[in-house]
Design a protein around this motif. Sequence first.
Motif, PDB file in Angstrom:
ATOM      1  N   UNK A 197       0.809  -1.215   0.000  1.00 13.94           N
ATOM      2  CA  UNK A 197       0.000   0.000   0.000  1.00 13.94           C
ATOM      3  C   UNK A 197       0.843   1.267   0.000  1.00 13.94           C
ATOM      4  N   UNK A 198       2.149   1.101  -0.133  1.00  6.54           N
ATOM      5  CA  UNK A 198       3.038   2.237   0.005  1.00  6.54           C
ATOM      6  C   UNK A 198       2.982   3.149  -1.211  1.00  6.54           C
ATOM      7  N   UNK A 224       4.517   4.292   4.127  1.00  5.74           N
ATOM      8  CA  UNK A 224       3.506   3.235   4.203  1.00  5.74           C
ATOM      9  C   UNK A 224       2.079   3.786   4.241  1.00  5.74           C
ATOM     10  N   UNK A 225       1.951   5.082   4.363  1.00 10.72           N
ATOM     11  CA  UNK A 225       0.633   5.689   4.477  1.00 10.72           C
ATOM     12  C   UNK A 225       0.021   5.896   3.098  1.00 10.72           C
ATOM     13  N   UNK A 226      -1.272   5.654   2.998  1.00 11.75           N
ATOM     14  CA  UNK A 226      -1.955   5.723   1.706  1.00 11.75           C
ATOM     15  C   UNK A 226      -2.395   7.158   1.413  1.00 11.75           C
ATOM     16  N   UNK A 227      -1.415   8.040   1.352  1.00 12.12           N
ATOM     17  CA  UNK A 227      -1.721   9.422   1.018  1.00 12.12           C
ATOM     18  C   UNK A 227      -2.233   9.521  -0.415  1.00 12.12           C
ATOM     19  N   UNK A 263       1.755  13.699  -1.843  1.00 13.99           N
ATOM     20  CA  UNK A 263       3.085  13.115  -1.723  1.00 13.99           C
ATOM     21  C   UNK A 263       4.173  13.981  -2.336  1.00 13.99           C
ATOM     22  N   UNK A 264       3.835  15.184  -2.720  1.00 14.64           N
ATOM     23  CA  UNK A 264       4.874  16.108  -3.168  1.00 14.64           C
ATOM     24  C   UNK A 264       5.642  16.688  -1.984  1.00 14.64           C
ATOM     25  N   UNK A 295       8.672   8.298   5.148  1.00 13.96           N
ATOM     26  CA  UNK A 295       9.298   7.795   6.362  1.00 13.96           C
ATOM     27  C   UNK A 295      10.704   7.266   6.126  1.00 13.96           C
ATOM     28  N   UNK A 296      10.906   6.707   4.955  1.00  9.90           N
ATOM     29  CA  UNK A 296      12.172   6.022   4.686  1.00  9.90           C
ATOM     30  C   UNK A 296      12.832   6.638   3.454  1.00  9.90           C
ATOM     31  N   UNK A 297      14.156   6.763   3.534  1.00  8.75           N
ATOM     32  CA  UNK A 297      14.920   7.402   2.469  1.00  8.75           C
ATOM     33  C   UNK A 297      16.152   6.588   2.114  1.00  8.75           C
ATOM     34  N   UNK A 298      16.507   6.627   0.840  1.00  7.59           N
ATOM     35  CA  UNK A 298      17.762   6.055   0.415  1.00  7.59           C
ATOM     36  C   UNK A 298      18.895   7.031   0.640  1.00  7.59           C
TER      37      UNK A 298
END
Length: 127
Positions: free
Chosen positions: A31-32, A100-103, A108-109, A115-118
């Motif tokens: 759902x990410x 993981x949130x279904x924004x 999402x801009x 939450x997580x970044x490379x």
Amino acid sequence: QVQLTESGGGFVQAGGSLRLSCVATGRTFSRDRMGWFRQAPGKEREFVAAITWSDGRTKYADFVKGRFTISRDNADNTGYLQMDSLKPEDTAVYYCAVTPNMYPLTAVTDSKRFSYWGQGTQVTVSS
């Protein structure tokens, strides 16, 4: 623990292409939302593109529409950013990110949603 690993950056001449990859590990991604952001020296981090992991809906920043394509491979838990017709102003460190949130895609801009970044991968485009 979720980990994101980018690859595919490099040096290219204007008009050229690069394909960035982002391998996501640590759990099942269903759902990410996955996003790509970039940050040039002395500038704020900015949104490039995003995709819903479940059904592949996409959103792009205006300045990459028609040149960049975001995609994902569910089987490999890998996201991609195909970058064509590159311009010198595309030079930046590119980061993939996951939430993981279904924004809704309109939300999402904002990098704060993620939450997580490379670790980032450098893209340099010469004129």
